[in-house]
Design a protein around this motif. Structure first.
Motif, PDB file in Angstrom:
ATOM      1  N   MET A 217       1.260  -1.002  -0.157  1.00 54.27           N
ATOM      2  CA  MET A 217      -0.012  -0.484  -0.144  1.00 54.27           C
ATOM      3  C   MET A 217       0.568   1.325   0.198  1.00 54.27           C
ATOM      4  N   SER A 218       2.164   1.006   0.673  1.00 52.04           N
ATOM      5  CA  SER A 218       2.739   2.483   0.693  1.00 52.04           C
ATOM      6  C   SER A 218       3.183   3.004  -0.810  1.00 52.04           C
ATOM      7  N   TYR A 219       3.833   1.234  -1.243  1.00 47.81           N
ATOM      8  CA  TYR A 219       4.287   1.604  -2.932  1.00 47.81           C
ATOM      9  C   TYR A 219       3.324   1.896  -3.496  1.00 47.81           C
ATOM     10  N   LEU A 220       2.132   1.414  -3.836  1.00 50.18           N
ATOM     11  CA  LEU A 220       1.063   1.863  -4.931  1.00 50.18           C
ATOM     12  C   LEU A 220       0.518   3.493  -3.786  1.00 50.18           C
ATOM     13  N   GLY A 221       1.136   3.713  -3.198  1.00 46.99           N
ATOM     14  CA  GLY A 221       0.363   5.237  -2.655  1.00 46.99           C
ATOM     15  C   GLY A 221       1.682   6.295  -3.221  1.00 46.99           C
ATOM     16  N   ILE A 222       2.601   5.864  -4.377  1.00 41.74           N
ATOM     17  CA  ILE A 222       3.281   6.990  -4.703  1.00 41.74           C
ATOM     18  C   ILE A 222       2.651   7.663  -6.068  1.00 41.74           C
ATOM     19  N   ILE A 223       1.481   6.953  -6.218  1.00 36.74           N
ATOM     20  CA  ILE A 223       0.771   7.780  -7.774  1.00 36.74           C
ATOM     21  C   ILE A 223       0.073   8.958  -6.344  1.00 36.74           C
ATOM     22  N   GLU A 224      -1.002   8.598  -5.287  1.00 35.98           N
ATOM     23  CA  GLU A 224      -1.582   9.598  -4.543  1.00 35.98           C
ATOM     24  C   GLU A 224      -1.076  10.889  -4.364  1.00 35.98           C
ATOM     25  N   PRO A 225      -2.098  11.679  -4.123  1.00 37.33           N
ATOM     26  CA  PRO A 225      -0.779  13.451  -3.740  1.00 37.33           C
ATOM     27  C   PRO A 225      -0.758  13.599  -2.320  1.00 37.33           C
TER      28      PRO A 225
END
Length: 97
Positions: A67-75
């Motif tokens: 989830m942290s890795y996927l969070g890189i695309i979130e503002p």
């Protein structure tokens, strides 16, 4: 924040020869903390006694890392509310109540 951390970590893996060793130690330490928490929850009867603490510790650490890795695309990085819902969903699946 997650994007910046990913960049710093990537640079560390490239420039620091011991980064692989340190990252592995960190990951094992995190899994150890989760395992201890899960073992305590089993001992207190909060979750089922047949839950494999080591496997569940891996589930939680992999969930966080993913989830942290996927969070890189979130503002704002990963969505803490979504992470909480997911963690507690897993906990309820293992609950002995």
């Amino acid at each position: 924040v997650n994007y910046a951390l990913l960049n710093v970590e990537s640079s560390a893996f490239y420039f620091y020869p011991d980064m692989n060793k340190l990252a592995k130690q960190w990951h094992e330490q995190e899994k150890g903390i989760w395992r201890e928490v899960i073992e305590n929850a089993i001992a207190s009867g909060e979750i089922q006694s047949d839950v494999n603490a080591a496997a569940m510790a891996s589930v939680y650490t992999h969930l966080y890392v993913g989830m942290s890795y996927l969070g890189i695309i979130e503002p704002n990085g990963y969505d803490i509310d979504e992470m909480e819902k997911t963690f507690f969903t897993i906990l309820r699946l293992c609950s002995s109540v």
